[in-house]
Design a protein around this motif. Structure first.
Motif, PDB file in Angstrom:
ATOM      1  N   TYR A  62     -27.055  19.092  40.852  1.00  0.00           N
ATOM      2  CA  TYR A  62     -26.789  19.457  42.411  1.00  0.00           C
ATOM      3  C   TYR A  62     -26.160  18.536  43.117  1.00  0.00           C
ATOM      4  CZ  TYR A  62     -24.454  23.948  43.978  1.00  0.00           C
ATOM      5  OH  TYR A  62     -24.031  24.692  44.947  1.00  0.00           O
ATOM      6  N   ASN A  63     -27.117  17.735  43.832  1.00  0.00           N
ATOM      7  CA  ASN A  63     -26.492  17.073  44.220  1.00  0.00           C
ATOM      8  C   ASN A  63     -25.185  15.837  43.343  1.00  0.00           C
ATOM      9  OD1 ASN A  63     -27.662  17.653  46.947  1.00  0.00           O
ATOM     10  ND2 ASN A  63     -29.403  16.161  46.391  1.00  0.00           N
ATOM     11  N   GLU A  64     -25.681  15.814  42.739  1.00  0.00           N
ATOM     12  CA  GLU A  64     -24.083  14.525  42.064  1.00  0.00           C
ATOM     13  C   GLU A  64     -22.701  16.118  41.783  1.00  0.00           C
ATOM     14  OE1 GLU A  64     -22.952  11.792  39.438  1.00  0.00           O
ATOM     15  OE2 GLU A  64     -24.352  12.196  40.831  1.00  0.00           O
ATOM     16  N   PHE A  65     -23.157  16.644  42.013  1.00  0.00           N
ATOM     17  CA  PHE A  65     -22.135  18.052  41.898  1.00  0.00           C
ATOM     18  C   PHE A  65     -21.525  17.969  43.414  1.00  0.00           C
ATOM     19  CE2 PHE A  65     -21.679  23.063  42.252  1.00  0.00           C
ATOM     20  CZ  PHE A  65     -20.197  23.445  42.260  1.00  0.00           C
ATOM     21  N   LEU A  66     -21.800  18.203  43.660  1.00  0.00           N
ATOM     22  CA  LEU A  66     -22.325  18.504  45.714  1.00  0.00           C
ATOM     23  C   LEU A  66     -20.573  17.216  46.217  1.00  0.00           C
ATOM     24  CD1 LEU A  66     -24.662  19.686  47.699  1.00  0.00           C
ATOM     25  CD2 LEU A  66     -22.579  20.496  46.935  1.00  0.00           C
ATOM     26  N   GLU A  67     -21.691  15.784  44.699  1.00  0.00           N
ATOM     27  CA  GLU A  67     -20.802  14.250  45.547  1.00  0.00           C
ATOM     28  C   GLU A  67     -19.116  14.565  44.688  1.00  0.00           C
ATOM     29  OE1 GLU A  67     -21.215   9.624  44.906  1.00  0.00           O
ATOM     30  OE2 GLU A  67     -23.128  11.209  44.304  1.00  0.00           O
ATOM     31  N   ASN A  68     -19.008  15.437  43.648  1.00  0.00           N
ATOM     32  CA  ASN A  68     -18.073  15.115  42.619  1.00  0.00           C
ATOM     33  C   ASN A  68     -16.630  15.940  43.733  1.00  0.00           C
ATOM     34  OD1 ASN A  68     -17.858  14.803  39.310  1.00  0.00           O
ATOM     35  ND2 ASN A  68     -19.332  14.017  40.319  1.00  0.00           N
ATOM     36  N   ILE A  69     -17.343  17.234  43.587  1.00  0.00           N
ATOM     37  CA  ILE A  69     -16.534  18.310  44.631  1.00  0.00           C
ATOM     38  C   ILE A  69     -16.432  17.389  46.272  1.00  0.00           C
ATOM     39  CG2 ILE A  69     -16.917  20.472  45.840  1.00  0.00           C
ATOM     40  CD1 ILE A  69     -18.023  21.806  44.052  1.00  0.00           C
ATOM     41  N   GLU A  70     -16.672  16.912  46.801  1.00  0.00           N
ATOM     42  CA  GLU A  70     -16.359  15.841  47.969  1.00  0.00           C
ATOM     43  C   GLU A  70     -15.359  14.748  47.601  1.00  0.00           C
ATOM     44  OE1 GLU A  70     -18.929  14.853  51.611  1.00  0.00           O
ATOM     45  OE2 GLU A  70     -19.525  14.137  49.900  1.00  0.00           O
ATOM     46  N   ASN A  71     -15.404  14.172  46.556  1.00  0.00           N
ATOM     47  CA  ASN A  71     -14.764  12.980  45.859  1.00  0.00           C
ATOM     48  C   ASN A  71     -13.916  13.586  44.861  1.00  0.00           C
ATOM     49  OD1 ASN A  71     -15.502  11.200  48.230  1.00  0.00           O
ATOM     50  ND2 ASN A  71     -17.894  12.134  47.357  1.00  0.00           N
ATOM     51  N   TYR A  72     -13.976  14.392  44.520  1.00  0.00           N
ATOM     52  CA  TYR A  72     -13.235  14.168  42.702  1.00  0.00           C
ATOM     53  C   TYR A  72     -13.099  15.764  41.506  1.00  0.00           C
ATOM     54  CZ  TYR A  72     -15.247   9.186  42.933  1.00  0.00           C
ATOM     55  OH  TYR A  72     -15.733   7.976  43.200  1.00  0.00           O
ATOM     56  N   LEU A  89      -8.993   9.149  27.510  1.00  0.00           N
ATOM     57  CA  LEU A  89      -8.853   9.877  27.864  1.00  0.00           C
ATOM     58  C   LEU A  89      -9.746   8.279  29.261  1.00  0.00           C
ATOM     59  CD1 LEU A  89      -8.075  11.690  30.445  1.00  0.00           C
ATOM     60  CD2 LEU A  89     -11.039  12.659  29.857  1.00  0.00           C
ATOM     61  N   GLU A  90      -8.987   7.670  29.883  1.00  0.00           N
ATOM     62  CA  GLU A  90      -8.724   6.932  30.735  1.00  0.00           C
ATOM     63  C   GLU A  90      -9.952   6.890  32.484  1.00  0.00           C
ATOM     64  OE1 GLU A  90      -8.228   3.809  30.628  1.00  0.00           O
ATOM     65  OE2 GLU A  90      -7.041   3.990  29.576  1.00  0.00           O
ATOM     66  N   GLU A  91     -10.751   6.540  32.178  1.00  0.00           N
ATOM     67  CA  GLU A  91     -12.040   6.891  33.430  1.00  0.00           C
ATOM     68  C   GLU A  91     -11.602   7.043  34.994  1.00  0.00           C
ATOM     69  OE1 GLU A  91     -14.872   4.161  33.782  1.00  0.00           O
ATOM     70  OE2 GLU A  91     -15.671   4.321  32.368  1.00  0.00           O
ATOM     71  N   ASP A  92     -10.368   6.727  35.162  1.00  0.00           N
ATOM     72  CA  ASP A  92      -9.701   6.704  36.272  1.00  0.00           C
ATOM     73  C   ASP A  92      -8.939   8.424  36.904  1.00  0.00           C
ATOM     74  OD1 ASP A  92     -10.448   4.300  36.888  1.00  0.00           O
ATOM     75  OD2 ASP A  92      -7.907   3.238  36.994  1.00  0.00           O
ATOM     76  N   SER A  93      -8.709   9.290  35.143  1.00  0.00           N
ATOM     77  CA  SER A  93      -8.194  10.461  35.690  1.00  0.00           C
ATOM     78  C   SER A  93      -8.865  11.340  35.695  1.00  0.00           C
ATOM     79  CB  SER A  93      -7.687  10.435  33.952  1.00  0.00           C
ATOM     80  OG  SER A  93      -6.907   9.756  33.769  1.00  0.00           O
ATOM     81  N   VAL A  94      -9.953  10.663  35.679  1.00  0.00           N
ATOM     82  CA  VAL A  94     -11.506  11.925  35.592  1.00  0.00           C
ATOM     83  C   VAL A  94     -11.805  11.595  37.082  1.00  0.00           C
ATOM     84  CG1 VAL A  94     -13.811  12.131  35.423  1.00  0.00           C
ATOM     85  CG2 VAL A  94     -12.080  12.246  33.632  1.00  0.00           C
ATOM     86  N   ALA A 158     -14.547  15.620  29.206  1.00  0.00           N
ATOM     87  CA  ALA A 158     -13.639  14.665  29.418  1.00  0.00           C
ATOM     88  C   ALA A 158     -14.880  13.780  28.739  1.00  0.00           C
ATOM     89  CB  ALA A 158     -14.105  14.712  31.039  1.00  0.00           C
ATOM     90  N   VAL A 159     -15.880  14.186  29.021  1.00  0.00           N
ATOM     91  CA  VAL A 159     -16.635  12.415  29.099  1.00  0.00           C
ATOM     92  C   VAL A 159     -16.457  12.178  27.025  1.00  0.00           C
ATOM     93  CG1 VAL A 159     -19.430  11.606  27.959  1.00  0.00           C
ATOM     94  CG2 VAL A 159     -18.809  12.474  30.723  1.00  0.00           C
ATOM     95  N   TYR A 160     -16.330  13.514  26.558  1.00  0.00           N
ATOM     96  CA  TYR A 160     -16.446  13.156  24.989  1.00  0.00           C
ATOM     97  C   TYR A 160     -15.226  12.696  25.015  1.00  0.00           C
ATOM     98  CZ  TYR A 160     -20.366  16.281  24.234  1.00  0.00           C
ATOM     99  OH  TYR A 160     -21.289  16.799  23.746  1.00  0.00           O
TER     100      TYR A 160
END
Length: 273
Positions: A62-72, A89-94, A158-160
């Motif tokens: 859940y903290n990983e989720f929060l970090e993604n919402i805060e940043n990405y 798919l390029e990582e920078d897009s995600v 996206a990871v796939y």
């Protein structure tokens, strides 16, 4: 190595899990990580098209989720990700940095960090202490859980696409996965099925202690052949229910049960015409 690359190497090894098991697994020194296409990470198979989390979503995830919402990630990003290519798919897009998401971040964060989980443990300490990172996230609303499932769906697909350089490589993975909350009926059916197959583990001891074997919760999650239920309530799509169902509680009383959640995963094997 730039910031995004550093972040993505860490994120891609843990972001799709609800436990310590990774999307990746070591295979050789020349190709150190590949995706296991057989089972969505962190889940156990119910049917050919349906998988369920082996453990409730943890504080770590859940903290990983929060970090993604805060940043990405954002709801606007969710719409954009629908148009992402299925391979190459390029990582920078995600992992393009995103700002201006404060309102959504506040909506999905723990609403009352000072709330006491026990007489000695408050919500903030429980959610963020490394001692409890493998423990189930609790006191999450249905709306927060639904947003988590939406984010996890976006990142999984996206990871796939990121790990597939061409259409042939992409074809070994599901055409699409969708994480969502299970219904109570699905959860009951899953528990009954896995119990008959000796794949259900019941943990009925203290969860929120400062002392004890904190590594136990990680080891639970390393057991890929089992689904674990705890003495907590779980959020379903249609209700909140006691995960122990009609089983006698051994440690907590009904009124002491905290509320967490797990995801169910719908897998589409091939493109539908």
């Amino acid at each position: 190595m730039n910031r995004i690359t550093k972040y993505s190497i860490v994120a891609l090894t843990i972001l799709l899990i609800t436990s310590s098991c990774s999307l990746f697994k070591p295979v050789s020194s020349t190709d150190p990580f590949i995706i296991d296409p057989s089972t969505p990470p962190g889940t156990i198979k119910l049917t050919n098209d349906l998988y369920i989390d082996r453990v409730p979503v943890t504080n770590l995830m859940y903290n990983e989720f929060l970090e993604n919402i805060e940043n990405y990630w954002s709801l606007e990003k969710h719409e954009k990700m629908k148009e992402y290519p299925r391979f190459g798919l390029e990582e920078d897009s995600v992992f393009t940095p995103w700002t201006g998401n404060t309102r959504l971040y506040m909506q999905v964060n723990h609403q009352n960090p000072e709330e006491m989980i026990t007489t000695k443990l408050n919500m903030e300490n429980y959610a963020n202490s490394p001692f409890f990172q493998w423990h189930p996230v609790v006191n999450i609303s249905r709306k927060q859980a639904e947003l988590y499932c939406l984010w996890r769906t976006d990142l999984a697909n996206a990871v796939y696409a990121m790990k597939s350089k061409n259409a042939s490589r992409r074809s070994i993975f599901p055409y699409q996965v969708k994480f969502r909350l299970p219904t109570q009926k699905e959860m009951i059916a899953a528990q009954n099925k896995l119990e008959r197959e000796y794949k259900l583990t019941k943990y009925q001891e203290q969860i929120y202690a400062y002392t004890g074997d904190f590594g136990l919760f990680r080891r639970m999650q390393d057991n890929k052949g089992q689904m674990t239920i705890l003495e907590i309530k779980e959020i379903a799509k249609d209700t909140v229910f006691n995960a122990m169902l009609d089983r006698r509680l051994s440690y907590y009383e009904q009124e002491e049960l905290k509320t967490g959640f797990r995801c169910i995963c719908e897998v589409t094997k091939e493109q539908k015409n």
